[in-house]
Design an enzyme around this catalytic site. Structure first.
Site, PDB file in Angstrom:
ATOM      1  N   LYS A 118      -3.743  -9.304  67.293  1.00  0.00           N
ATOM      2  CA  LYS A 118      -2.409  -9.459  67.600  1.00  0.00           C
ATOM      3  C   LYS A 118      -1.536  -8.776  68.712  1.00  0.00           C
ATOM      4  CE  LYS A 118       2.861 -10.143  67.368  1.00  0.00           C
ATOM      5  NZ  LYS A 118       2.380 -11.816  67.624  1.00  0.00           N
ATOM      6  N   LEU A 167       6.976  -9.813  68.880  1.00  0.00           N
ATOM      7  CA  LEU A 167       6.149  -8.894  69.193  1.00  0.00           C
ATOM      8  C   LEU A 167       6.212  -7.934  67.766  1.00  0.00           C
ATOM      9  CD1 LEU A 167       5.594  -8.226  72.993  1.00  0.00           C
ATOM     10  CD2 LEU A 167       3.757  -8.494  70.955  1.00  0.00           C
ATOM     11  N   CYS A 199       4.617 -13.718  76.614  1.00  0.00           N
ATOM     12  CA  CYS A 199       5.435 -14.033  74.996  1.00  0.00           C
ATOM     13  C   CYS A 199       7.089 -14.860  75.634  1.00  0.00           C
ATOM     14  CB  CYS A 199       5.780 -12.552  74.643  1.00  0.00           C
ATOM     15  SG  CYS A 199       6.735 -12.527  73.226  1.00  0.00           S
ATOM     16  N   ILE A 256      -2.805 -23.003  76.059  1.00  0.00           N
ATOM     17  CA  ILE A 256      -1.781 -22.519  75.846  1.00  0.00           C
ATOM     18  C   ILE A 256      -1.049 -21.598  75.356  1.00  0.00           C
ATOM     19  CG2 ILE A 256      -0.965 -24.663  77.904  1.00  0.00           C
ATOM     20  CD1 ILE A 256       0.693 -25.582  75.646  1.00  0.00           C
TER      21      ILE A 256
HETATM   22  O1  LIG Z   1       7.256 -13.472  68.995  1.00  0.00           O
HETATM   23  C1  LIG Z   1       5.152 -13.095  69.492  1.00  0.00           C
HETATM   24  O2  LIG Z   1       5.461 -12.512  68.894  1.00  0.00           O
HETATM   25  C2  LIG Z   1       4.755 -13.902  70.081  1.00  0.00           C
HETATM   26  N1  LIG Z   1       4.839 -15.658  69.408  1.00  0.00           N
HETATM   27  C3  LIG Z   1       4.272 -16.396  70.779  1.00  0.00           C
HETATM   28  O3  LIG Z   1       3.992 -17.712  70.151  1.00  0.00           O
HETATM   29  N2  LIG Z   1       3.743 -15.706  71.616  1.00  0.00           N
HETATM   30  C4  LIG Z   1       3.474 -14.616  72.145  1.00  0.00           C
HETATM   31  O4  LIG Z   1       2.057 -14.934  72.591  1.00  0.00           O
HETATM   32  C5  LIG Z   1       3.911 -14.050  70.970  1.00  0.00           C
HETATM   33 CL1  LIG Z   1       3.495 -12.416  71.446  1.00  0.00          CL
END
Ligand SMILES: O=C(O)c1[nH]c(=O)[nH]c(=O)c1Cl
Length: 310
Positions: free
Chosen positions: A43, A71, A128, A190
């Protein structure tokens, strides 16, 4: 049959998880080691542990998913400890995803990674879409160039970037021109298609809580966009920069299409979340049938060889 050479290592399978799926805890990461994935990625990490956004923050539909996780992660040190343990027992290089919350945090985290014993691949997440108030870095071309300039002034380990989807040929040209200035190992295209909206017509309500229901879209919905981004970068970037294809890989056919567009490694997100780690074996079996039918005995025979219509 499925060998893929990535920088100076040959993976036995082109498949791996997409960062964010099945990779939050050591148990989840170990589950990927035991699967038919060729390698795996953490992650996206931040310096300190993060709770992420309030739930519900992930929702599945027949055609894919929407997420606004925000995140959540157990913090840099947790994943570095995992890496140190993993590298004692396995020789297959793993991937370490670093989220860019701020320039300063980026630099700090990557300096610690540079000084560590980590000898896998680093994926810098510039895309993100779900941290409130934080625009996706890679939609700001000047900022992207500034961050990469700073990072490559000290970072010597193999590093690639996770990009958001672009939708304009001029943007492909502009970002590719910037990326070609740096000794990148790979570009991963992507990330989820940012700020989509899925609603429940019965409740007349959005389906996730954060950001009034707006979130990153994954799954079958996004494959045409994912393939276009893989192809656009494959045809624009220095051949030394390999492409990781992510987005809409549900079947062996989808994997074949990403490889045909020029991808080397393939990341699976939504379908891994839905199906679990058996998804890797199923997709490889389906890819094998397609390759056999077409008379291909290895991936290199068709990788990147998508034809246009003359
Ligand atoms: O909300 C997220 O953690 C998230 N969710 C995504 O779809 N892509 C990302 O790079 C991240 Cl960091």
């Amino acid at each position: 049959m499925f060998e893929v050479t990535f920088q100076n290592y040959t993976f036995q399978s082109p498949l791996m998880n997409a960062s964010g799926v099945h990779c939050m805890t050591s148990e989840e990461l170990n589950g990927l080691i035991d699967s038919r994935a060729g390698t795996f990625i953490t992650k996206s990490v931040t310096r300190q542990k993060r709770q992420g956004n309030p739930e519900p923050r992930y929702y599945e539909t027949t055609l894919g998913s929407i997420n606004s996780m925000g995140l959540p992660n157990l913090g840099f040190d947790y994943y570095l400890d995992y890496v140190n343990e993993y590298q004692k027992n396995f020789s297959t290089p793993m991937f370490f995803s670093v989220a860019s919350m701020s320039m300063q945090e980026n630099i700090e985290t990557l300096k610690k990674l540079e000084d560590s014993d980590f000898h896998g691949f680093t994926e810098l997440n510039l895309s993100c879409p779900n941290v409130a108030g934080k625009p996706q870095v890679a939609y700001d071309f000047a900022l992207t160039e500034q961050i990469l300039t700073e990072i490559f002034s000290f970072y010597t380990k193999p590093l690639g970037v996770k990009l958001p989807p672009y939708f304009d040929i001029a943007h492909f040209d502009q970002i590719a021109t910037i990326l070609n200035k740096f000794p990148l190992t790979f570009v991963n295209s992507i990330n989820s298609v940012g700020n989509g909206l899925i609603i429940d017509p019965d409740k007349e309500q959005v389906v996730i809580k954060p950001k009034e229901g707006f979130g990153g879209i994954g799954g079958e919905y996004i494959k045409p966009t994912a393939l276009a981004n893989v192809r656009a970068f494959y045809t624009r970037l220095n051949p030394s920069i390999q492409i990781i294809g992510t987005g809409g890989i549900v079947s062996g056919q989808d994997a074949f299409e990403h490889l045909l567009c020029g991808a080397s490694m393939l990341q699976i997100g939504t379908q891994l979340y839905k199906e679990g780690t058996s998804v890797f074996a199923r997709i490889l079996d389906e890819l094998a049938v397609i390759m056999d039918t077409k008379g291909y005995s290895n991936i290199q025979q068709f990788q990147g060889k998508l034809k246009t219509i003359e």
